[in-house]
Design a protein around this motif. Sequence first.
Motif, PDB file in Angstrom:
ATOM      1  N   LEU A  93       0.826  -1.210   0.000  1.00  3.60           N
ATOM      2  CA  LEU A  93       0.000   0.000   0.000  1.00  3.60           C
ATOM      3  C   LEU A  93       0.858   1.257   0.000  1.00  3.60           C
ATOM      4  O   LEU A  93       0.553   2.222  -0.715  1.00  3.60           O
ATOM      5  CB  LEU A  93      -0.934  -0.011   1.213  1.00  3.60           C
ATOM      6  N   GLU A  94       1.932   1.270   0.766  1.00  2.00           N
ATOM      7  CA  GLU A  94       2.824   2.437   0.799  1.00  2.00           C
ATOM      8  C   GLU A  94       3.369   2.758  -0.592  1.00  2.00           C
ATOM      9  O   GLU A  94       3.449   3.931  -0.985  1.00  2.00           O
ATOM     10  CB  GLU A  94       3.979   2.207   1.772  1.00  2.00           C
ATOM     11  N   VAL A  99       2.835   6.402  -5.613  1.00  4.49           N
ATOM     12  CA  VAL A  99       2.438   6.646  -7.013  1.00  4.49           C
ATOM     13  C   VAL A  99       1.293   7.645  -7.067  1.00  4.49           C
ATOM     14  O   VAL A  99       1.296   8.577  -7.885  1.00  4.49           O
ATOM     15  CB  VAL A  99       2.047   5.327  -7.711  1.00  4.49           C
ATOM     16  N   ALA A 100       0.308   7.462  -6.195  1.00  3.73           N
ATOM     17  CA  ALA A 100      -0.831   8.384  -6.158  1.00  3.73           C
ATOM     18  C   ALA A 100      -0.372   9.804  -5.851  1.00  3.73           C
ATOM     19  O   ALA A 100      -0.849  10.772  -6.464  1.00  3.73           O
ATOM     20  CB  ALA A 100      -1.839   7.912  -5.117  1.00  3.73           C
ATOM     21  N   GLU A 101       0.566   9.949  -4.939  1.00  2.00           N
ATOM     22  CA  GLU A 101       1.090  11.270  -4.592  1.00  2.00           C
ATOM     23  C   GLU A 101       1.858  11.881  -5.766  1.00  2.00           C
ATOM     24  O   GLU A 101       1.736  13.071  -6.053  1.00  2.00           O
ATOM     25  CB  GLU A 101       1.998  11.162  -3.361  1.00  2.00           C
ATOM     26  N   MET A 119      -5.702   4.315   9.145  1.00  2.00           N
ATOM     27  CA  MET A 119      -5.601   5.671   9.688  1.00  2.00           C
ATOM     28  C   MET A 119      -4.156   5.989  10.082  1.00  2.00           C
ATOM     29  O   MET A 119      -3.683   7.112   9.870  1.00  2.00           O
ATOM     30  CB  MET A 119      -6.533   5.827  10.886  1.00  2.00           C
ATOM     31  N   ALA A 120      -3.458   4.987  10.605  1.00  8.16           N
ATOM     32  CA  ALA A 120      -2.068   5.194  11.027  1.00  8.16           C
ATOM     33  C   ALA A 120      -1.147   5.481   9.844  1.00  8.16           C
ATOM     34  O   ALA A 120      -0.279   6.353   9.918  1.00  8.16           O
ATOM     35  CB  ALA A 120      -1.568   3.976  11.799  1.00  8.16           C
ATOM     36  N   LYS A 124       1.110   8.677   9.270  1.00  8.33           N
ATOM     37  CA  LYS A 124       2.559   8.464   9.176  1.00  8.33           C
ATOM     38  C   LYS A 124       3.144   9.077   7.907  1.00  8.33           C
ATOM     39  O   LYS A 124       4.196   9.734   7.941  1.00  8.33           O
ATOM     40  CB  LYS A 124       2.853   6.963   9.204  1.00  8.33           C
ATOM     41  N   LEU A 125       2.465   8.867   6.768  1.00  4.69           N
ATOM     42  CA  LEU A 125       2.989   9.335   5.483  1.00  4.69           C
ATOM     43  C   LEU A 125       2.532  10.746   5.129  1.00  4.69           C
ATOM     44  O   LEU A 125       2.937  11.278   4.102  1.00  4.69           O
ATOM     45  CB  LEU A 125       2.579   8.361   4.371  1.00  4.69           C
ATOM     46  N   LYS A 126       1.662  11.310   5.972  1.00  8.75           N
ATOM     47  CA  LYS A 126       1.124  12.651   5.708  1.00  8.75           C
ATOM     48  C   LYS A 126       0.545  12.721   4.289  1.00  8.75           C
ATOM     49  O   LYS A 126       0.879  13.609   3.498  1.00  8.75           O
ATOM     50  CB  LYS A 126       2.210  13.717   5.882  1.00  8.75           C
ATOM     51  N   VAL A 127      -0.315  11.755   3.977  1.00  9.77           N
ATOM     52  CA  VAL A 127      -0.856  11.617   2.619  1.00  9.77           C
ATOM     53  C   VAL A 127      -1.680  12.849   2.247  1.00  9.77           C
ATOM     54  O   VAL A 127      -2.594  13.243   2.975  1.00  9.77           O
ATOM     55  CB  VAL A 127      -1.722  10.341   2.509  1.00  9.77           C
TER      56      VAL A 127
END
Length: 219
Positions: A93-94, A99-101, A119-120, A124-127
């Motif tokens: 998922l990460e 890629v989405a970012e 949610m975590a 964590k990644l500040k998506v």
Amino acid sequence: MIDFLDIHTHKTATKSGVISIQSLSLTEDIFLAMPKKKPISIGLHPWYATIDKLELQMKYLTVLAKQDNVKMIGECGLDKLKGENIANQLLILEWQIAVAEEFEKPLILHCVKAFDELMAIKEKLKVKVPMIIHGFNKNEELGKRLVAKGFYLSFGAAVLKENSGATKLIAELNEFLLETDDSETTIEEIYHAVAEIKKCTVDELKAFIFANWKKLNLI
């Protein structure tokens, strides 16, 4: 006149008056037959994604994500009942979040018994891109927690069932999306059910959903 908008479907057929985003799961051979014009989402579903093929599939996904008709990345996500162990699923998922970012496209998410982890990872990644949980039908408390964390919720055929989690939650939300997923229920039926729940007309609901799609740069 505004179309019925279906944010997540596995059906290939299209019909007049409906705009749908077809969800495709990436495999080694799908790259060669990818639609070039029809709105789609593409990703590694947690049921089928495997660590041993991840590098190759991510190369494909990165190329595909550039296409204008690829509106979202996914269906991707987490599932504690099926697929790789949760640690591997989080890694997969990460990579897809990255890629989405990169291409600034929303994520369409599958989640089973892993909402805390979801949610975590967002925190964590500040998506920054929108994260849409598809087919939501859990309790109101969880739904409100997810919305408070910045997730979008998409509802499907469960809205036709009286007292379902989706039915109770959708009555209170100001932002949401609608879908058919793999259900035989049509998007028109879902709109009519939701309009009744929200005590508005179908045309008013169409305008509301259209505004949400526009906010997400899907239309």
